[in-house]
Design a protein around this motif. Structure first.
Motif, mmCIF file in Angstrom:
data_model
loop_
_atom_site.group_PDB
_atom_site.id
_atom_site.type_symbol
_atom_site.label_atom_id
_atom_site.label_comp_id
_atom_site.label_asym_id
_atom_site.label_seq_id
_atom_site.Cartn_x
_atom_site.Cartn_y
_atom_site.Cartn_z
ATOM 1 N N THR A 17 0.791 -1.233 0.000
ATOM 2 C CA THR A 17 0.000 0.000 0.000
ATOM 3 C C THR A 17 0.823 1.282 0.000
ATOM 4 O OG1 THR A 17 -0.115 0.087 2.426
ATOM 5 C CG2 THR A 17 -1.823 -1.193 1.282
ATOM 6 N N ILE A 18 2.127 1.161 0.070
ATOM 7 C CA ILE A 18 3.003 2.326 0.042
ATOM 8 C C ILE A 18 4.198 2.024 -0.862
ATOM 9 C CG2 ILE A 18 2.356 3.143 2.344
ATOM 10 C CD1 ILE A 18 4.912 1.937 3.437
ATOM 11 N N ARG A 19 4.864 3.091 -1.327
ATOM 12 C CA ARG A 19 6.122 2.951 -2.057
ATOM 13 C C ARG A 19 7.213 3.630 -1.255
ATOM 14 N NH1 ARG A 19 3.324 5.311 -6.540
ATOM 15 N NH2 ARG A 19 4.903 6.962 -6.542
ATOM 16 N N VAL A 20 8.345 2.997 -1.134
ATOM 17 C CA VAL A 20 9.464 3.594 -0.408
ATOM 18 C C VAL A 20 10.741 3.429 -1.225
ATOM 19 C CG1 VAL A 20 8.447 3.230 1.875
ATOM 20 C CG2 VAL A 20 9.949 1.487 0.911
ATOM 21 N N GLU A 21 11.618 4.411 -1.117
ATOM 22 C CA GLU A 21 12.924 4.322 -1.753
ATOM 23 C C GLU A 21 13.911 5.191 -0.999
ATOM 24 O OE1 GLU A 21 13.150 7.668 -5.196
ATOM 25 O OE2 GLU A 21 11.944 5.908 -5.701
ATOM 26 N N GLU A 35 -6.680 4.901 -5.806
ATOM 27 C CA GLU A 35 -8.084 4.600 -6.086
ATOM 28 C C GLU A 35 -8.973 4.842 -4.880
ATOM 29 O OE1 GLU A 35 -6.449 1.063 -4.073
ATOM 30 O OE2 GLU A 35 -5.716 2.463 -5.600
ATOM 31 N N ARG A 36 -8.383 4.898 -3.672
ATOM 32 C CA ARG A 36 -9.101 5.193 -2.429
ATOM 33 C C ARG A 36 -8.653 6.539 -1.852
ATOM 34 N NH1 ARG A 36 -13.483 3.441 -1.380
ATOM 35 N NH2 ARG A 36 -13.143 3.437 0.873
ATOM 36 N N LEU A 37 -8.063 7.390 -2.688
ATOM 37 C CA LEU A 37 -7.525 8.685 -2.236
ATOM 38 C C LEU A 37 -6.562 8.487 -1.060
ATOM 39 C CD1 LEU A 37 -10.687 10.994 -2.474
ATOM 40 C CD2 LEU A 37 -8.871 10.628 -4.171
ATOM 41 N N ASN A 38 -5.833 7.357 -1.109
ATOM 42 C CA ASN A 38 -4.839 7.008 -0.085
ATOM 43 C C ASN A 38 -5.439 6.892 1.316
ATOM 44 O OD1 ASN A 38 -2.721 6.965 -2.023
ATOM 45 N ND2 ASN A 38 -2.713 9.198 -1.961
ATOM 46 N N ALA A 39 -6.709 6.505 1.371
ATOM 47 C CA ALA A 39 -7.325 6.236 2.671
ATOM 48 C C ALA A 39 -6.553 5.122 3.380
ATOM 49 C CB ALA A 39 -8.791 5.841 2.487
ATOM 50 N N VAL A 40 -6.523 5.203 4.688
ATOM 51 C CA VAL A 40 -5.649 4.355 5.489
ATOM 52 C C VAL A 40 -6.433 3.213 6.118
ATOM 53 C CG1 VAL A 40 -4.165 4.315 7.527
ATOM 54 C CG2 VAL A 40 -4.078 6.258 5.959
ATOM 55 N N ASN A 41 -5.937 1.996 5.922
ATOM 56 C CA ASN A 41 -6.503 0.834 6.613
ATOM 57 C C ASN A 41 -5.420 0.192 7.478
ATOM 58 O OD1 ASN A 41 -4.866 -0.558 4.810
ATOM 59 N ND2 ASN A 41 -6.561 -1.272 3.546
ATOM 60 N N ALA A 42 -5.727 -0.955 8.068
ATOM 61 C CA ALA A 42 -4.775 -1.597 8.975
ATOM 62 C C ALA A 42 -3.486 -1.968 8.258
ATOM 63 C CB ALA A 42 -5.410 -2.840 9.602
ATOM 64 N N THR A 43 -3.584 -2.398 7.005
ATOM 65 C CA THR A 43 -2.382 -2.768 6.262
ATOM 66 C C THR A 43 -1.474 -1.571 6.055
ATOM 67 O OG1 THR A 43 -3.585 -4.532 5.118
ATOM 68 C CG2 THR A 43 -1.523 -3.791 4.124
ATOM 69 N N VAL A 44 -2.058 -0.432 5.679
ATOM 70 C CA VAL A 44 -1.262 0.791 5.501
ATOM 71 C C VAL A 44 -0.520 1.125 6.790
ATOM 72 C CG1 VAL A 44 -1.305 3.257 4.990
ATOM 73 C CG2 VAL A 44 -2.831 1.704 3.754
ATOM 74 N N LEU A 45 -1.221 1.081 7.910
ATOM 75 C CA LEU A 45 -0.602 1.457 9.180
ATOM 76 C C LEU A 45 0.532 0.527 9.551
ATOM 77 C CD1 LEU A 45 -3.857 2.364 11.132
ATOM 78 C CD2 LEU A 45 -2.167 3.952 10.171
ATOM 79 N N GLN A 46 0.335 -0.769 9.351
ATOM 80 C CA GLN A 46 1.407 -1.719 9.636
ATOM 81 C C GLN A 46 2.610 -1.467 8.733
ATOM 82 O OE1 GLN A 46 -1.265 -5.236 9.259
ATOM 83 N NE2 GLN A 46 -0.294 -5.920 11.149
ATOM 84 N N GLU A 47 2.337 -1.165 7.466
ATOM 85 C CA GLU A 47 3.434 -0.945 6.532
ATOM 86 C C GLU A 47 4.152 0.379 6.800
ATOM 87 O OE1 GLU A 47 2.158 -3.740 2.794
ATOM 88 O OE2 GLU A 47 1.912 -1.565 2.556
ATOM 89 N N SER A 67 4.594 11.740 0.813
ATOM 90 C CA SER A 67 3.602 12.284 -0.111
ATOM 91 C C SER A 67 2.533 11.241 -0.412
ATOM 92 C CB SER A 67 4.280 12.743 -1.414
ATOM 93 O OG SER A 67 4.889 11.636 -2.075
ATOM 94 N N GLY A 68 1.567 11.613 -1.239
ATOM 95 C CA GLY A 68 0.498 10.710 -1.619
ATOM 96 C C GLY A 68 0.370 10.622 -3.120
ATOM 97 N N ALA A 69 0.119 9.418 -3.642
ATOM 98 C CA ALA A 69 -0.069 9.235 -5.074
ATOM 99 C C ALA A 69 -1.478 9.665 -5.483
ATOM 100 C CB ALA A 69 0.143 7.765 -5.441
ATOM 101 N N GLY A 70 -1.613 10.136 -6.713
ATOM 102 C CA GLY A 70 -2.926 10.467 -7.227
ATOM 103 C C GLY A 70 -3.416 11.841 -6.820
ATOM 104 N N ARG A 71 -4.729 11.941 -6.549
ATOM 105 C CA ARG A 71 -5.388 13.239 -6.400
ATOM 106 C C ARG A 71 -5.352 13.807 -4.985
ATOM 107 N NH1 ARG A 71 -10.679 13.071 -7.045
ATOM 108 N NH2 ARG A 71 -10.897 10.810 -6.930
ATOM 109 N N ALA A 72 -4.881 13.038 -4.002
ATOM 110 C CA ALA A 72 -4.926 13.513 -2.618
ATOM 111 C C ALA A 72 -3.734 13.004 -1.832
ATOM 112 C CB ALA A 72 -6.219 13.061 -1.937
ATOM 113 N N PHE A 73 -3.384 13.750 -0.812
ATOM 114 C CA PHE A 73 -2.359 13.275 0.127
ATOM 115 C C PHE A 73 -2.896 12.077 0.888
ATOM 116 C CE2 PHE A 73 -0.492 13.372 4.433
ATOM 117 C CZ PHE A 73 0.831 13.150 4.107
ATOM 118 N N CYS A 74 -4.022 12.256 1.596
ATOM 119 C CA CYS A 74 -4.614 11.147 2.348
ATOM 120 C C CYS A 74 -6.020 11.525 2.794
ATOM 121 C CB CYS A 74 -3.760 10.803 3.571
ATOM 122 S SG CYS A 74 -4.432 9.469 4.581
ATOM 123 N N ALA A 75 -6.969 10.653 2.473
ATOM 124 C CA ALA A 75 -8.371 10.895 2.821
ATOM 125 C C ALA A 75 -8.736 10.379 4.204
ATOM 126 C CB ALA A 75 -9.275 10.263 1.775
#
Length: 238
Positions: A17-21, A35-47, A67-75
């Motif tokens: 759910t995230i990209r890191v480099e 596709e979810r405006l970077n809305a956060v679920n349990a997987t995102v938080l763990q990652e 930062s956030g991909a697409g149209r929003a930073f985080c919904a």
């Protein structure tokens, strides 16, 4: 390959759910659920928590841009797939399990805030609820001038979690924190800067270049006083 070129080699790690480099002293963390405006679920938080540990393993890393991909930073929290959502509450999972998952947000926020590297939030589109908390845990914040901020938790019957209240109090004070959280009203990047929450507000077309220049300026500074300044600021505000 020289030591210099080896040190600047780009490294990445795979997440769902995230990209890191990391490339030498600069790292990037991108919320990647456009596709979810970077809305956060349990997987995102763990990652996010795991990514913070991964960044800390890079001893030469100085700055991480968030930062956030697409149209929003985080919904904010994904209410279709979140400890805060009705779907999760009706999932049949035990109360103890739900309580454990409910701590993921605080752990992720703490991990990002406590990273050794200086973090810069590159904010565009919307920063909502938990997304605003993720912005708050970053050391510096730059937003596009058309960014919209708001904290809708009270309207949907939830408290602001992930350590959001104390983090906002330390950044903008108790009175403004209570107003924004209790009223759930939307506010602009200009107002966010006026209250001291943002460092810079720029035209959307200039956001990426502004953040990249700020990151370069920080990387050029002596590393030890930069890190000590971050540590002192966190200690003072905690």
């Amino acid at each position: 390959m020289s030591e210099t070129s080896e040190a600047m080699r780009k490294e990445t790690r795979e997440f769902k759910t995230i990209r890191v480099e990391v490339e030498g002293p600069l790292g990037r963390l991108v919320l990647n659920r456009p596709e979810r405006l970077n809305a956060v679920n349990a997987t995102v938080l763990q990652e996010l928590a795991e990514a913070a540990r991964w960044f800390d393993a890079h001893r030469e890393l100085r700055v991480v841009v968030v930062s956030g991909a697409g149209r929003a930073f985080c919904a904010g929290a994904d209410l279709k797939d979140s400890p805060a959502g009705e779907g999760f509450a009706r999932s049949g999972k035990s109360w103890l399990y739900r309580r454990e998952v409910g701590q993921y947000g605080l752990r992720a926020a703490d991990a990002l805030e406590q990273m050794r590297a200086v973090t810069i939030a590159q904010v565009h589109g919307h920063a909502v609820g938990g997304g605003l908390v993720l912005t708050a845990v970053c050391d510096l914040r730059v937003a596009a001038e058309d960014t919209v901020f708001f904290i809708p938790e009270v309207d949907i019957g939830l408290p602001l979690a992930w350590g959001g209240i104390p983090r906002l109090v330390r950044e903008i004070g108790p009175a403004m924190t209570k107003e924004l959280v209790m009223t759930c009203r939307r506010f602009s990047a200009a107002e966010a800067k006026a209250m001291g929450f943002l460092n810079r507000v720029v035209a959307p077309s200039q956001l990426e270049s502004e953040v990249n220049q700020l990151a370069a300026d920080l990387i050029a500074k002596p590393s030890v006083p930069l890190v000590v300044t971050k540590d002192h600021a966190l200690t003072t505000l905690s």
